[in-house]
Design an enzyme around this catalytic site. Structure first.
Site, PDB file in Angstrom:
ATOM      1  CG  ASP A   1      -5.913  -1.427  -9.981  1.00  0.00           C
ATOM      2  OD1 ASP A   1      -6.844  -0.447  -9.259  1.00  0.00           O
ATOM      3  OD2 ASP A   1      -6.002  -0.533 -11.333  1.00  0.00           O
TER       4      ASP A   1
ATOM      5  CG  ASN B   1     -16.744   6.289 -11.780  1.00  0.00           C
ATOM      6  OD1 ASN B   1     -17.550   5.806 -11.567  1.00  0.00           O
ATOM      7  ND2 ASN B   1     -15.657   6.072 -11.115  1.00  0.00           N
TER       8      ASN B   1
ATOM      9  CG  HIS C   1     -19.243   8.691 -10.089  1.00  0.00           C
ATOM     10  ND1 HIS C   1     -18.623   8.181  -9.608  1.00  0.00           N
ATOM     11  CD2 HIS C   1     -19.004  10.229 -10.207  1.00  0.00           C
ATOM     12  CE1 HIS C   1     -16.987   9.265  -9.244  1.00  0.00           C
ATOM     13  NE2 HIS C   1     -18.059  10.302  -9.739  1.00  0.00           N
TER      14      HIS C   1
ATOM     15  CG  ASP D   1     -21.601   3.328  -8.350  1.00  0.00           C
ATOM     16  OD1 ASP D   1     -20.714   2.827  -8.033  1.00  0.00           O
ATOM     17  OD2 ASP D   1     -22.747   3.608  -7.874  1.00  0.00           O
TER      18      ASP D   1
ATOM     19  CD  GLU E   1      -9.215   2.780  -8.900  1.00  0.00           C
ATOM     20  OE1 GLU E   1      -8.867   3.003  -9.674  1.00  0.00           O
ATOM     21  OE2 GLU E   1     -10.319   2.949  -8.358  1.00  0.00           O
TER      22      GLU E   1
END
Length: 377
Positions: free
Chosen positions: A239, A247, A252, A256, A282
Site C-alpha cells: 500500500d 492526489n 490525479h 497516475d 493504491e
C-alpha cells in the site's frame, strides 16, 4: 444504401462525417482534432489510446452537463461504476477498439434511462483520427428507434433504426454501410489482435500489471501448484503511503504517474516468476512462488528500498517521492486436507492483517503475519 443512411443518421453526425472525411484523407491522420472540429466541440469526445489504456483528451461540455462531471484527462477503464456502469464500459471498449482496428467510422444508437429517470436515445459516431486517437460525436436524437418486433419494420428507415440500436455498423467516408460489427471474428483475425484483446481483459489499464481478477487467477494457480508439490508460496500486500496526499496536492494526473512509477519500481525489485497485480486504488499484491518466509522478507525489503528511490519530477518544479507499507504471509508445505487449506483470498487476507500492522506502526516498513506458518500447517 447511402441515401438510407443519410435519412436515418442525425444531421449533425452527417456534418461531422463530412468534416472528418475532409480532414482524415489522404494522410489518414488528424493533427489537431479539437481545432479541426471546433464547431462540434460541445458534443465531441477526443480519446487517446496508449497500449491498453484509453483516456479522454477532450470531454465535450454537453456531456459534462448531461452526466454531471468533466472527465477530461481521466482513464476510461478506471472510472467508478457510478459514472460508467459495467455494461456501458464493455460497449465502449468494444466500439473504440473495433473502430481503431478497422480504421473506419463506427455508427450506432442506444437508448438508456439516465440518472434523472429520463429515457433518451443517442446516436454515436466513432471516428479514427490516427496516432492512437479517436474522435467520437454523440447527440441525443428526438426520433427513437422502433420497438416491438418485425411488424413495425415496414420500411428501410425503420429497419435501419432498429438495426443500429442493436449492432454497431461500420460505414465508409461517404456513408455507405460496409459491415456489421456482429462478432470479434474480423476484429481478432490475427494472433497479435487476440493478444491485444487479452490485455484488455487481464491487465490494469494504467499500470499494465495484472488486474484484480487476473491476479487472483494466476496466484491461485501458483498456490494450487505449491500444494501439489509440497512447496512454500508467499504473498505480499503493498500500500503506497499517504497516496491521497499526492492526489490532493498535485492532482490525479500526477497520482497516475506515481502509480505507474510505483509499478515500475516493483518490477525492478521482483524476480521473473513473481506475479504483480493491482488490487485496489493504491494497493498492489505480489505472489512469490516457491518462496519461504525468510526469502519473502528479503524480497519485500528490496522492494521497499526500490520504492524509496522513486523520484517523480513535477512540471512546475520539484519532485514527488513516496514510500510503501508491506504485509507478508506464507503458506509452507501445507499438510492439511484440501478442505482446510487456505485459498488465495484467505492468504491475502492474512497478509492484509500484517499490512495493517505496518501502517499502524509508522508506515514504510514490513510486517510478517504472525500466524502465517500456523495457518499453513
Amino acid at each position: 444504401m447511402q441515401n438510407l443512411v443519410h435519412e436515418v443518421m442525425d444531421q449533425r453526425l452527417l456534418e461531422l462525417l463530412d468534416a472528418w472525411r475532409e480532414a482524415f484523407y489522404p494522410s489518414e491522420s488528424i493533427d489537431d482534432p479539437k481545432h479541426r472540429f471546433a464547431r462540434f466541440l460541445d458534443h465531441l469526445l477526443v480519446i487517446g489510446i496508449d497500449g491498453v489504456k484509453s483516456r479522454y483528451l477532450h470531454y465535450g461540455h454537453n456531456f459534462t452537463e448531461r452526466f454531471g462531471t468533466d472527465l477530461t484527462g481521466k482513464v476510461i477503464d478506471l472510472l467508478p461504476t457510478e459514472i460508467l456502469p459495467a455494461e456501458r464500459r464493455g460497449m465502449l471498449a468494444f466500439e473504440y477498439t473495433y473502430a481503431r482496428r478497422v480504421q473506419r467510422p463506427l455508427w450506432r444508437s442506444y437508448t438508456a434511462e439516465f440518472g434523472d429517470g429520463q429515457t433518451e436515445t443517442w446516436q454515436r459516431l466513432v471516428l479514427p483520427a490516427g496516432k492512437g486517437r479517436l474522435v467520437v460525436g454523440a447527440f441525443a436524437t428526438a426520433t427513437p428507434p422502433p420497438h416491438g418486433g418485425p411488424e413495425l419494420l415496414t420500411d428501410g428507415v425503420a429497419l435501419l433504426r432498429f438495426l443500429i440500436e442493436r449492432v454497431p455498423v461500420v460505414i465508409d467516408s461517404r456513408g455507405d454501410i460496409l459491415e456489421l460489427a456482429l462478432s470479434l471474428e474480423s476484429f481478432s483475425d490475427t494472433q497479435q489482435q487476440m493478444a491485444e484483446l487479452e490485455e484488455w481483459a487481464t491487465l490494469d489499464a494504467l499500470t499494465g500489471v495484472a488486474n484484480l481478477r487476473h491476479f487472483h487467477h494466476l496466484a491461485g494457480l501458483e498456490l494450487d501448484h505449491a500444494y501439489r508439490m509440497g512447496r512454500s508460496i508467499s504473498v505480499l500486500i503493498l500500500d503506497i503511503d499517504h497516496f491521497k496526499k499526492i492526489n490532493d496536492s498535485w492532482g490525479h494526473a500526477v497520482g497516475d504517474e506515481a502509480l505507474k512509477a510505483f509499478a515500475g519500481a516493483c518490477r525492478k525489485a521482483l524476480r521473473e516468476p513473481d506475479i504483480l497485480g493491482r488490487i485496489g486504488g493504491e494497493e498492489f499484491a505480489v505472489a512469490l512462488p516457491n518462496t519461504r518466509i525468510d526469502e519473502a522478507q528479503m524480497i519485500a525489503e528490496r522492494l521497499r528500498r526500490q520504492v524509496e528511490q522513486v523520484s517523480l519530477p513535477l512540471s512546475q518544479g520539484g519532485v514527488v517521492q513516496f514510500t510503501v507499507s508491506i504485509g507478508v504471509a506464507t503458506s509452507m508445505r501445507v499438510r492439511a486436507s484440501r478442505a482446510e487449506r487456505p485459498d488465495i483470498r484467505s492468504l491475502l487476507a492474512i497478509a492484509d492483517g500484517a499490512l495493517y500492522r505496518s501502517k499502524s506502526e509508522g508506515r514504510n516498513r514490513i510486517s510478517v503475519a504472525q500466524d502465517s506458518e500456523a495457518k499453513s500447517g
